[in-house]
Design an enzyme around this catalytic site. Sequence first.
Site, PDB file in Angstrom:
ATOM      1  N   LEU A 194       0.893  -1.185   0.127  1.00 18.24           N
ATOM      2  CA  LEU A 194      -0.064   0.061   0.183  1.00 18.24           C
ATOM      3  C   LEU A 194       0.841   1.379   0.084  1.00 18.24           C
ATOM      4  O   LEU A 194       0.391   2.509   0.200  1.00 18.24           O
ATOM      5  CB  LEU A 194      -0.829  -0.023   1.224  1.00 18.24           C
ATOM      6  CG  LEU A 194      -1.907  -1.026   1.323  1.00 18.24           C
ATOM      7  CD1 LEU A 194      -3.060  -0.951   2.584  1.00 18.24           C
ATOM      8  CD2 LEU A 194      -2.903  -1.233  -0.193  1.00 18.24           C
TER       9      LEU A 194
ATOM     10  N   LYS B 184      16.298  -6.058   0.132  1.00 13.96           N
ATOM     11  CA  LYS B 184      17.085  -4.936   1.299  1.00 13.96           C
ATOM     12  C   LYS B 184      18.568  -4.938   1.229  1.00 13.96           C
ATOM     13  O   LYS B 184      19.392  -4.161   1.302  1.00 13.96           O
ATOM     14  CB  LYS B 184      16.415  -5.052   2.529  1.00 13.96           C
ATOM     15  CG  LYS B 184      14.931  -4.479   2.560  1.00 13.96           C
ATOM     16  CD  LYS B 184      14.561  -4.484   3.851  1.00 13.96           C
ATOM     17  CE  LYS B 184      13.002  -3.929   3.769  1.00 13.96           C
ATOM     18  NZ  LYS B 184      12.245  -3.721   5.076  1.00 13.96           N
TER      19      LYS B 184
ATOM     20  N   ASN C  88      16.387   0.237   2.657  1.00 10.70           N
ATOM     21  CA  ASN C  88      15.128   0.374   2.265  1.00 10.70           C
ATOM     22  C   ASN C  88      14.769   1.714   1.543  1.00 10.70           C
ATOM     23  O   ASN C  88      13.582   1.516   1.228  1.00 10.70           O
ATOM     24  CB  ASN C  88      14.235   0.006   3.519  1.00 10.70           C
ATOM     25  CG  ASN C  88      14.060   1.264   4.143  1.00 10.70           C
ATOM     26  OD1 ASN C  88      14.825   2.132   4.471  1.00 10.70           O
ATOM     27  ND2 ASN C  88      12.664   1.576   4.770  1.00 10.70           N
TER      28      ASN C  88
ATOM     29  N   GLY D  72      13.817 -13.451  13.641  1.00  7.17           N
ATOM     30  CA  GLY D  72      13.970 -13.074  12.448  1.00  7.17           C
ATOM     31  C   GLY D  72      15.373 -12.393  12.422  1.00  7.17           C
ATOM     32  O   GLY D  72      15.669 -11.532  13.387  1.00  7.17           O
TER      33      GLY D  72
ATOM     34  N   GLY E 232      16.979  -8.226   6.865  1.00 11.92           N
ATOM     35  CA  GLY E 232      17.374  -6.594   6.914  1.00 11.92           C
ATOM     36  C   GLY E 232      16.489  -5.820   7.887  1.00 11.92           C
ATOM     37  O   GLY E 232      16.856  -5.080   8.287  1.00 11.92           O
TER      38      GLY E 232
ATOM     39  N   ILE F 239       5.988  -6.746  12.201  1.00 13.25           N
ATOM     40  CA  ILE F 239       6.112  -5.490  11.270  1.00 13.25           C
ATOM     41  C   ILE F 239       5.142  -5.761  10.116  1.00 13.25           C
ATOM     42  O   ILE F 239       4.942  -4.802   9.404  1.00 13.25           O
ATOM     43  CB  ILE F 239       7.576  -5.572  10.750  1.00 13.25           C
ATOM     44  CG1 ILE F 239       7.820  -6.706   9.980  1.00 13.25           C
ATOM     45  CG2 ILE F 239       8.319  -5.534  12.237  1.00 13.25           C
ATOM     46  CD1 ILE F 239       9.256  -6.578   9.398  1.00 13.25           C
TER      47      ILE F 239
ATOM     48  N   TYR G  93       1.667  -5.530   8.180  1.00 18.78           N
ATOM     49  CA  TYR G  93       0.707  -4.771   8.279  1.00 18.78           C
ATOM     50  C   TYR G  93      -0.612  -5.191   7.319  1.00 18.78           C
ATOM     51  O   TYR G  93      -1.966  -4.869   7.529  1.00 18.78           O
ATOM     52  CB  TYR G  93       0.604  -3.254   8.291  1.00 18.78           C
ATOM     53  CG  TYR G  93       1.026  -2.994   6.643  1.00 18.78           C
ATOM     54  CD1 TYR G  93       0.027  -2.557   5.737  1.00 18.78           C
ATOM     55  CD2 TYR G  93       2.372  -3.161   6.122  1.00 18.78           C
ATOM     56  CE1 TYR G  93       0.165  -2.285   4.498  1.00 18.78           C
ATOM     57  CE2 TYR G  93       2.565  -2.709   4.818  1.00 18.78           C
ATOM     58  CZ  TYR G  93       1.687  -2.450   4.053  1.00 18.78           C
ATOM     59  OH  TYR G  93       2.057  -2.182   2.757  1.00 18.78           O
TER      60      TYR G  93
END
EC number: 1.1.1.25
Length: 265
Positions: A14, A64, A85, A124, A127, A209, A211
């Site tokens: 988005l 990234k 990024n 995790g 990046g 992280i 969404y």
Amino acid sequence: MKYAVIGNPIDHSLSPVMHNANFEAINDNSTYEAINISEKQFHLIKEIINEKSLSGFNVTIPHKERIIPYLDDIDDQAKTVGAVNTVKIENGKWIGYNTDGIGYVTGLKQVYPDLKSAHILIIGAGGASKGIASELAKYVQPTLTVANRSLDRFEHWNLEVNKISLKEAEAALSEFDIVINTTPAGMKDNKDVVISLDQLSAHTLVSDIVYIPFKTPILEVAEAKGNPVHNGLDMFVYQGAESFKIWTGKTPQIQVMKDAVLKRL
């Protein structure tokens, strides 16, 4: 001016909705689009971007770290993290930045203001994880703990963190005040929860992280247990706002950006 986000997959992003709403709000006729670039195509990145005549672009999963050899310069934060990024194109030069960390931490502080003494587990080691760990280390006194399925992923980590396996993280889960998922698990059709939350303490904030979806499987499990949860929307908006500042030097309309994403969600 023209801007974009590159990644693979990218159709879920988005970023165009968010950035184009901001451009409209500040009466800027710039445009922003999503460009899908596969790993196989990535060696053509210079040609693809130059053909689009972009002034800057965002980089998302899984590029990234892959973008770095194509850059002319890289700022200190991105250098520390080893991931980029945001790329600004100025006089033909590509300059790399990382706004993931500051974007995430700005959002996290809205729901957990007292980060100083928090014991934090980051799941995790990609990046985004590096960016978040690097920024959190500026605020948090206890050493951050990062867990990953494969410990080989930590070979290029220069940050002072506790590095453990997912199995070790599951066993020690009750020790943490905040658990942050930075893996793509839960994104789109991925229903993986990454780590068992059986040992989760009742007070622990579980953050993701991602969404889209608004509540990933790990957040659903945590919420069902009665834990507070925090999704990736704030990180997404604030990292985008930081990218916009880097490209233009202007102040973005953050609420407009957030509202545009929420409306689409």
